[in-house]
Design a protein around this motif. Structure first.
Motif, PDB file in Angstrom:
ATOM      1  N   LYS A   5       0.818  -1.226   0.000  1.00  0.00           N
ATOM      2  CA  LYS A   5       0.000   0.000   0.000  1.00  0.00           C
ATOM      3  C   LYS A   5       0.842   1.262   0.000  1.00  0.00           C
ATOM      4  CE  LYS A   5      -4.141  -1.702   0.059  1.00  0.00           C
ATOM      5  NZ  LYS A   5      -4.993  -1.543  -1.131  1.00  0.00           N
ATOM      6  N   ASN A   7       4.757   3.339   1.530  1.00  0.00           N
ATOM      7  CA  ASN A   7       5.887   3.415   2.439  1.00  0.00           C
ATOM      8  C   ASN A   7       5.354   3.696   3.832  1.00  0.00           C
ATOM      9  OD1 ASN A   7       8.595   3.304   2.743  1.00  0.00           O
ATOM     10  ND2 ASN A   7       8.996   5.081   1.438  1.00  0.00           N
ATOM     11  N   PHE A   9       5.741   4.679   7.471  1.00  0.00           N
ATOM     12  CA  PHE A   9       6.750   5.375   8.274  1.00  0.00           C
ATOM     13  C   PHE A   9       6.636   4.894   9.713  1.00  0.00           C
ATOM     14  CE2 PHE A   9       8.352   9.195   5.814  1.00  0.00           C
ATOM     15  CZ  PHE A   9       7.995   8.672   4.573  1.00  0.00           C
ATOM     16  N   GLY A  51      -2.922  10.013   4.684  1.00  0.00           N
ATOM     17  CA  GLY A  51      -1.497   9.836   5.003  1.00  0.00           C
ATOM     18  C   GLY A  51      -1.092  10.897   6.010  1.00  0.00           C
ATOM     19  N   CYS A  52      -1.859  10.947   7.108  1.00  0.00           N
ATOM     20  CA  CYS A  52      -1.785  12.090   8.039  1.00  0.00           C
ATOM     21  C   CYS A  52      -0.478  12.154   8.824  1.00  0.00           C
ATOM     22  CB  CYS A  52      -2.964  12.043   9.008  1.00  0.00           C
ATOM     23  SG  CYS A  52      -3.004  10.537   9.999  1.00  0.00           S
ATOM     24  N   ILE A  76      -1.290   4.345   7.296  1.00  0.00           N
ATOM     25  CA  ILE A  76      -1.089   2.892   7.440  1.00  0.00           C
ATOM     26  C   ILE A  76      -0.097   2.576   8.568  1.00  0.00           C
ATOM     27  CG2 ILE A  76      -1.698   2.206   5.075  1.00  0.00           C
ATOM     28  CD1 ILE A  76       1.307   2.264   4.393  1.00  0.00           C
ATOM     29  N   GLN A  80       2.791   6.389  13.570  1.00  0.00           N
ATOM     30  CA  GLN A  80       2.351   7.765  13.257  1.00  0.00           C
ATOM     31  C   GLN A  80       0.999   8.054  13.932  1.00  0.00           C
ATOM     32  OE1 GLN A  80       4.756   9.475  11.953  1.00  0.00           O
ATOM     33  NE2 GLN A  80       4.688   9.471   9.723  1.00  0.00           N
ATOM     34  N   GLN A 100      -5.835   3.045   8.030  1.00  0.00           N
ATOM     35  CA  GLN A 100      -6.540   2.804   6.777  1.00  0.00           C
ATOM     36  C   GLN A 100      -5.641   3.213   5.630  1.00  0.00           C
ATOM     37  OE1 GLN A 100      -9.804   1.738   7.424  1.00  0.00           O
ATOM     38  NE2 GLN A 100      -9.688   1.032   5.302  1.00  0.00           N
ATOM     39  N   VAL A 128      -1.980   2.445  -6.286  1.00  0.00           N
ATOM     40  CA  VAL A 128      -2.633   2.932  -5.056  1.00  0.00           C
ATOM     41  C   VAL A 128      -2.951   4.419  -5.215  1.00  0.00           C
ATOM     42  CG1 VAL A 128      -2.267   3.380  -2.587  1.00  0.00           C
ATOM     43  CG2 VAL A 128      -1.567   1.185  -3.576  1.00  0.00           C
TER      44      VAL A 128
HETATM   45  C1  LIG Z   1       6.056  11.740   4.208  1.00  0.00           C
HETATM   46  S1  LIG Z   1       4.806  11.218   5.325  1.00  0.00           S
HETATM   47  C2  LIG Z   1       3.710  12.637   5.333  1.00  0.00           C
HETATM   48  C3  LIG Z   1       2.980  12.766   6.641  1.00  0.00           C
HETATM   49  C4  LIG Z   1       2.152  14.041   6.809  1.00  0.00           C
HETATM   50  N1  LIG Z   1       1.052  14.082   5.887  1.00  0.00           N
HETATM   51  C5  LIG Z   1       3.016  15.270   6.658  1.00  0.00           C
HETATM   52  O1  LIG Z   1       2.807  16.053   5.730  1.00  0.00           O
HETATM   53  O2  LIG Z   1       3.909  15.442   7.503  1.00  0.00           O
HETATM   54  C6  LIG Z   1       3.865  10.044   4.383  1.00  0.00           C
HETATM   55  C7  LIG Z   1       2.855   9.305   5.237  1.00  0.00           C
HETATM   56  O3  LIG Z   1       2.018   8.532   4.363  1.00  0.00           O
HETATM   57  C8  LIG Z   1       1.753   7.294   5.002  1.00  0.00           C
HETATM   58  N2  LIG Z   1       1.296   6.359   3.964  1.00  0.00           N
HETATM   59  C9  LIG Z   1       2.017   5.695   3.035  1.00  0.00           C
HETATM   60  N3  LIG Z   1       1.219   4.957   2.242  1.00  0.00           N
HETATM   61  C10 LIG Z   1      -0.053   5.173   2.668  1.00  0.00           C
HETATM   62  C11 LIG Z   1      -1.332   4.691   2.252  1.00  0.00           C
HETATM   63  N4  LIG Z   1      -1.476   3.830   1.228  1.00  0.00           N
HETATM   64  N5  LIG Z   1      -2.420   5.128   2.912  1.00  0.00           N
HETATM   65  C12 LIG Z   1      -2.310   5.988   3.971  1.00  0.00           C
HETATM   66  N6  LIG Z   1      -1.125   6.454   4.414  1.00  0.00           N
HETATM   67  C13 LIG Z   1      -0.008   6.071   3.769  1.00  0.00           C
HETATM   68  C14 LIG Z   1       3.060   6.955   5.713  1.00  0.00           C
HETATM   69  O4  LIG Z   1       2.934   6.000   6.741  1.00  0.00           O
HETATM   70  C15 LIG Z   1       3.486   8.326   6.223  1.00  0.00           C
HETATM   71  O5  LIG Z   1       2.982   8.584   7.505  1.00  0.00           O
END
Ligand SMILES: C[S@@+](CC[C@H](N)C(=O)[O-])C[C@H]1O[C@@H](n2cnc3c(N)ncnc32)[C@H](O)[C@@H]1O
Length: 214
Positions: A5, A7, A9, A51-52, A76, A80, A100, A128
């Motif tokens: 889904k 990366n 974090f 992707g909060c 995911i 976080q 989710q 995705v």
């Molecule tokens: C670079 S971080 C950005 C976090 C935040 N939105 C910010 O601006 O600081 C990317 C985030 O996307 C999440 N992520 C990656 N794939 C995802 C998916 N398919 N669905 C939801 N979140 C996802 C990661 O776990 C990570 O927390």
């Protein structure tokens, strides 16, 4: 860690560590304020943060939101989400963080006034990313807005020059580098309303779902 889904974090790259590192890279509160822009949630409005991470966008939205507004953050990564959850009770409006993936949203059609995503779409595989935009269009209310903040081809300026080789190496095959998002959104009926850089590397694009509000 990359899974099917996206990366995820976590560990060294999640929670408080992510927040420190992001802030070092210029993604502190002012960055999230620029991402959110003038959006202010009134009573009854709902916003979704895809992707909060540790909640940068969600909490900026919450600063000015009416107590009867609702904010939903999804990610995911448990690391976080657990970190974000610790701060949710500081705000008057309701904030929920749920595990989710952004391509499988557990919300009804026409549900949100705003969907926002910051620096997260490029962390997902292309299929995705595409499915997520289909979902965004489905869950947005008519005349709702999708705010998409992500890397793009660097603009020149000192930061742009320094980062150009790194971003080119890491991002050259990606939709954000080639600015493919407007095309993907257009296919789902979302209209580009605004497009500008908030720093030398990061673009903020706002899309509207057309139609009459009921
Ligand atoms: C670079 S971080 C950005 C976090 C935040 N939105 C910010 O601006 O600081 C990317 C985030 O996307 C999440 N992520 C990656 N794939 C995802 C998916 N398919 N669905 C939801 N979140 C996802 C990661 O776990 C990570 O927390």
């Amino acid at each position: 860690m990359m899974n099917q889904k996206g990366n995820e974090f976590k560990g060294l790259f999640g929670g408080a560590n992510y927040k420190r590192f992001a802030s070092f890279l210029g993604m502190g509160i002012e960055f999230y304020r620029k991402g959110v822009g003038a959006i202010k949630l009134s009573a009854g409005m709902k916003a979704l943060d895809l992707g909060c991470g540790p909640g940068g966008v969600s909490f900026v939205l919450a600063e000015t939101a009416h107590p009867q507004a609702e904010i939903f953050g999804i990610d995911i990564s448990d690391d976080q989400l657990n970190y974000a959850q610790k701060f949710a009770s500081r705000y008057k409006c309701k904030i929920q963080f749920n595990k989710q993936s952004m391509d499988e949203l557990p919300y009804p059609d026409d549900y949100f006034d705003f969907v926002l995503t910051s620096m997260a779409l490029h962390e997902t595989p292309p299929e995705v990313r595409r499915d997520s935009i289909v979902e965004v269009s489905r869950v947005l209310k008519k005349n709702g807005r999708f705010v998409l903040v992500d890397w793009s081809k660097p603009k020149f300026g000192l930061l742009g020059i320094v980062w150009y080789p790194f971003t080119r190496w890491g991002q050259k095959n990606k939709d954000n580098w080639h600015n493919v998002y407007p095309e993907l959104c257009k296919k789902q009926g979302l209209i580009l309303e605004n497009d500008h850089y908030i720093n030398s590397l990061t673009r903020r694009q706002v899309f509207r779902k057309p139609g009459q509000t009921q």
